[in-house]
Scaffold this motif. Structure first.
Motif, PDB file in Angstrom:
ATOM      1  N   GLU A 138       0.826  -1.206   0.000  1.00 58.83           N
ATOM      2  CA  GLU A 138       0.000   0.000   0.000  1.00 58.83           C
ATOM      3  C   GLU A 138       0.860   1.256   0.000  1.00 58.83           C
ATOM      4  OE1 GLU A 138      -3.890   1.756   2.426  1.00 58.83           O
ATOM      5  OE2 GLU A 138      -2.922  -0.111   3.062  1.00 58.83           O
ATOM      6  N   MET A 139       1.936   1.253   0.814  1.00 57.73           N
ATOM      7  CA  MET A 139       2.834   2.402   0.839  1.00 57.73           C
ATOM      8  C   MET A 139       3.558   2.556  -0.497  1.00 57.73           C
ATOM      9  SD  MET A 139       4.091   5.000   2.444  1.00 57.73           S
ATOM     10  CE  MET A 139       3.659   4.777   4.180  1.00 57.73           C
ATOM     11  N   GLY A 140       3.998   1.449  -1.058  1.00 58.49           N
ATOM     12  CA  GLY A 140       4.655   1.504  -2.365  1.00 58.49           C
ATOM     13  C   GLY A 140       3.737   2.035  -3.446  1.00 58.49           C
ATOM     14  N   ASP A 141       2.483   1.622  -3.430  1.00 61.24           N
ATOM     15  CA  ASP A 141       1.519   2.103  -4.430  1.00 61.24           C
ATOM     16  C   ASP A 141       1.276   3.605  -4.280  1.00 61.24           C
ATOM     17  OD1 ASP A 141       1.273  -0.445  -5.444  1.00 61.24           O
ATOM     18  OD2 ASP A 141      -0.631  -0.880  -4.439  1.00 61.24           O
ATOM     19  N   LEU A 142       1.197   4.089  -3.038  1.00 61.38           N
ATOM     20  CA  LEU A 142       1.003   5.520  -2.810  1.00 61.38           C
ATOM     21  C   LEU A 142       2.185   6.323  -3.358  1.00 61.38           C
ATOM     22  CD1 LEU A 142      -0.485   5.417   0.790  1.00 61.38           C
ATOM     23  CD2 LEU A 142      -1.571   6.499  -1.190  1.00 61.38           C
ATOM     24  N   ILE A 143       3.392   5.823  -3.124  1.00 59.06           N
ATOM     25  CA  ILE A 143       4.579   6.508  -3.634  1.00 59.06           C
ATOM     26  C   ILE A 143       4.562   6.542  -5.158  1.00 59.06           C
ATOM     27  CG2 ILE A 143       7.095   6.328  -3.832  1.00 59.06           C
ATOM     28  CD1 ILE A 143       7.089   5.268  -0.919  1.00 59.06           C
ATOM     29  N   GLU A 144       4.225   5.411  -5.784  1.00 61.34           N
ATOM     30  CA  GLU A 144       4.158   5.367  -7.247  1.00 61.34           C
ATOM     31  C   GLU A 144       3.087   6.310  -7.785  1.00 61.34           C
ATOM     32  OE1 GLU A 144       6.012   4.053  -9.470  1.00 61.34           O
ATOM     33  OE2 GLU A 144       7.312   2.785  -8.224  1.00 61.34           O
ATOM     34  N   ASP A 145       2.045   6.523  -7.001  1.00 62.20           N
ATOM     35  CA  ASP A 145       0.954   7.404  -7.423  1.00 62.20           C
ATOM     36  C   ASP A 145       1.261   8.872  -7.165  1.00 62.20           C
ATOM     37  OD1 ASP A 145      -1.769   7.599  -8.492  1.00 62.20           O
ATOM     38  OD2 ASP A 145      -2.307   8.323  -6.496  1.00 62.20           O
ATOM     39  N   GLY A 146       2.439   9.158  -6.588  1.00 57.93           N
ATOM     40  CA  GLY A 146       2.838  10.543  -6.400  1.00 57.93           C
ATOM     41  C   GLY A 146       2.537  11.138  -5.052  1.00 57.93           C
ATOM     42  N   ALA A 147       2.129  10.325  -4.080  1.00 57.83           N
ATOM     43  CA  ALA A 147       1.883  10.866  -2.742  1.00 57.83           C
ATOM     44  C   ALA A 147       3.190  11.370  -2.139  1.00 57.83           C
ATOM     45  CB  ALA A 147       1.277   9.795  -1.839  1.00 57.83           C
ATOM     46  N   PRO A 148       3.215  12.577  -1.583  1.00 57.16           N
ATOM     47  CA  PRO A 148       4.442  13.084  -0.976  1.00 57.16           C
ATOM     48  C   PRO A 148       4.756  12.353   0.331  1.00 57.16           C
ATOM     49  CG  PRO A 148       2.910  14.870  -1.489  1.00 57.16           C
ATOM     50  CD  PRO A 148       2.151  13.591  -1.601  1.00 57.16           C
ATOM     51  N   VAL A 149       5.995  11.931   0.453  1.00 54.44           N
ATOM     52  CA  VAL A 149       6.475  11.251   1.649  1.00 54.44           C
ATOM     53  C   VAL A 149       7.803  11.883   2.048  1.00 54.44           C
ATOM     54  CG1 VAL A 149       7.263   9.070   2.638  1.00 54.44           C
ATOM     55  CG2 VAL A 149       5.392   9.066   0.974  1.00 54.44           C
ATOM     56  N   LEU A 150       7.949  12.215   3.318  1.00 55.31           N
ATOM     57  CA  LEU A 150       9.231  12.661   3.859  1.00 55.31           C
ATOM     58  C   LEU A 150       9.655  11.653   4.910  1.00 55.31           C
ATOM     59  CD1 LEU A 150      11.557  14.690   4.120  1.00 55.31           C
ATOM     60  CD2 LEU A 150      10.178  15.929   5.806  1.00 55.31           C
ATOM     61  N   ALA A 151      10.771  10.966   4.657  1.00 57.79           N
ATOM     62  CA  ALA A 151      11.284   9.939   5.568  1.00 57.79           C
ATOM     63  C   ALA A 151      12.669  10.352   6.040  1.00 57.79           C
ATOM     64  CB  ALA A 151      11.347   8.584   4.860  1.00 57.79           C
ATOM     65  N   ILE A 152      12.843  10.460   7.357  1.00 59.62           N
ATOM     66  CA  ILE A 152      14.083  10.989   7.914  1.00 59.62           C
ATOM     67  C   ILE A 152      14.830   9.902   8.678  1.00 59.62           C
ATOM     68  CG2 ILE A 152      15.014  12.612   9.606  1.00 59.62           C
ATOM     69  CD1 ILE A 152      13.106  14.658   8.661  1.00 59.62           C
ATOM     70  N   CYS A 153      16.120   9.817   8.437  1.00 59.71           N
ATOM     71  CA  CYS A 153      17.068   8.955   9.149  1.00 59.71           C
ATOM     72  C   CYS A 153      16.557   7.508   9.206  1.00 59.71           C
ATOM     73  CB  CYS A 153      17.347   9.519  10.529  1.00 59.71           C
ATOM     74  SG  CYS A 153      18.888   8.894  11.263  1.00 59.71           S
ATOM     75  N   GLY A 154      16.075   7.046  10.362  1.00 58.71           N
ATOM     76  CA  GLY A 154      15.590   5.683  10.458  1.00 58.71           C
ATOM     77  C   GLY A 154      14.453   5.402   9.499  1.00 58.71           C
ATOM     78  N   GLY A 155      13.581   6.396   9.268  1.00 56.27           N
ATOM     79  CA  GLY A 155      12.507   6.232   8.295  1.00 56.27           C
ATOM     80  C   GLY A 155      13.041   6.066   6.886  1.00 56.27           C
ATOM     81  N   TYR A 156      14.074   6.811   6.561  1.00 59.05           N
ATOM     82  CA  TYR A 156      14.774   6.720   5.272  1.00 59.05           C
ATOM     83  C   TYR A 156      15.361   5.327   5.100  1.00 59.05           C
ATOM     84  CZ  TYR A 156      18.738   8.032   2.090  1.00 59.05           C
ATOM     85  OH  TYR A 156      19.675   8.119   1.087  1.00 59.05           O
TER      86      TYR A 156
END
Length: 240
Positions: free
Chosen positions: A78-96
């Protein structure tokens, strides 16, 4: 108009003042009369990810990251599909790090990531700590971004980077690259918190969310003179 910001695991991924990033996003929306709802997504409060417009994943301890991985794993597609669809995500350090294939710890053990992206992070001797300045690759003005980094892992990948390191260490302290950009997903080691120091990046994320949801291509300007003047001075000070 309204936006729904998903703060992913605020109880576990909350190091180095990263809550300030969500506060910054919400406030800059409110100043523009955009109704904003911040949703804390956690193991005790699961809501459909597809309802979110903008996602923030902060940094956490090794223990916190392991707990998050175990829970978020079922949402990988679901997260991968959102990213492919252009949803903005900011992931920092451990999230990255979590968005990549794996983290290789100091003993050489593989700690799995979500595998949304094909990069790896490796624990190496010594921590990369201190203030950092980069020149962004997103075409934003000012071109500088500033923050604070503190990480023992070194990340290596061939994706577009967020910026070229002017001062500091970046992804691994070797190739002068910082962060990762794919579609509207940004991974970075810049703490601080990042967005209050870099309002142009905050607005970039908000605009991408508004563009995806409403087709807008411009935001009303805010008064960010003091911050941008500081960036101009930093660039002059450290440019060759």
């Amino acid at each position: 108009m309204d936006l729904k910001i998903y703060h992913m695991y605020p109880d576990l991924l909350n190091l180095y003042g990263d809550l300030g990033n969500v506060t910054c996003l919400a406030q800059r929306c409110q100043w523009r009369n955009i109704n904003v709802e911040v949703v804390g997504f956690s193991m005790n409060h699961e809501v459909p990810l597809a309802d979110g417009d903008l996602f923030f994943i902060g940094g956490g301890s090794d223990r916190g990251q392991n707990i998050v991985y175990s829970h978020l794993l079922k949402y990988t597609r679901e997260m991968g599909d959102l990213i492919e669809d252009g949803a903005p995500v900011l992931a920092i350090c451990g999230g990255y790090q979590l968005l990549g294939e794996k983290y290789i710890d100091a003993e050489g053990n593989d700690v799995p990531g979500l595998g949304i992206f094909d990069y790896q992070t490796r624990s190496e001797e010594g921590r990369l700590i201190g203030n950092i300045i980069i020149k962004n690759t997103l075409g934003l003005s000012p071109e500088t971004m500033v923050g604070f980094e503190n990480h023992g892992g070194r990340t290596y990948h061939d994706h577009q980077v967020l910026g070229k390191v002017v001062v500091g260490h970046g992804n691994n302290g070797k190739d002068h690259k910082e962060g990762m950009v794919y579609q509207n997903c940004i991974g970075t080691y810049l703490h601080g918190p990042l967005l209050p120091k870099n309002p142009h990046l905050a607005d970039h994320l908000i605009l991408k969310a508004m563009e995806r949801k409403y087709g807008l291509n411009k935001l009303p300007c805010l008064e960010d003179g003091p911050e941008y003047n500081a960036h101009e001075k930093v660039l002059k000070l450290y440019s060759p």
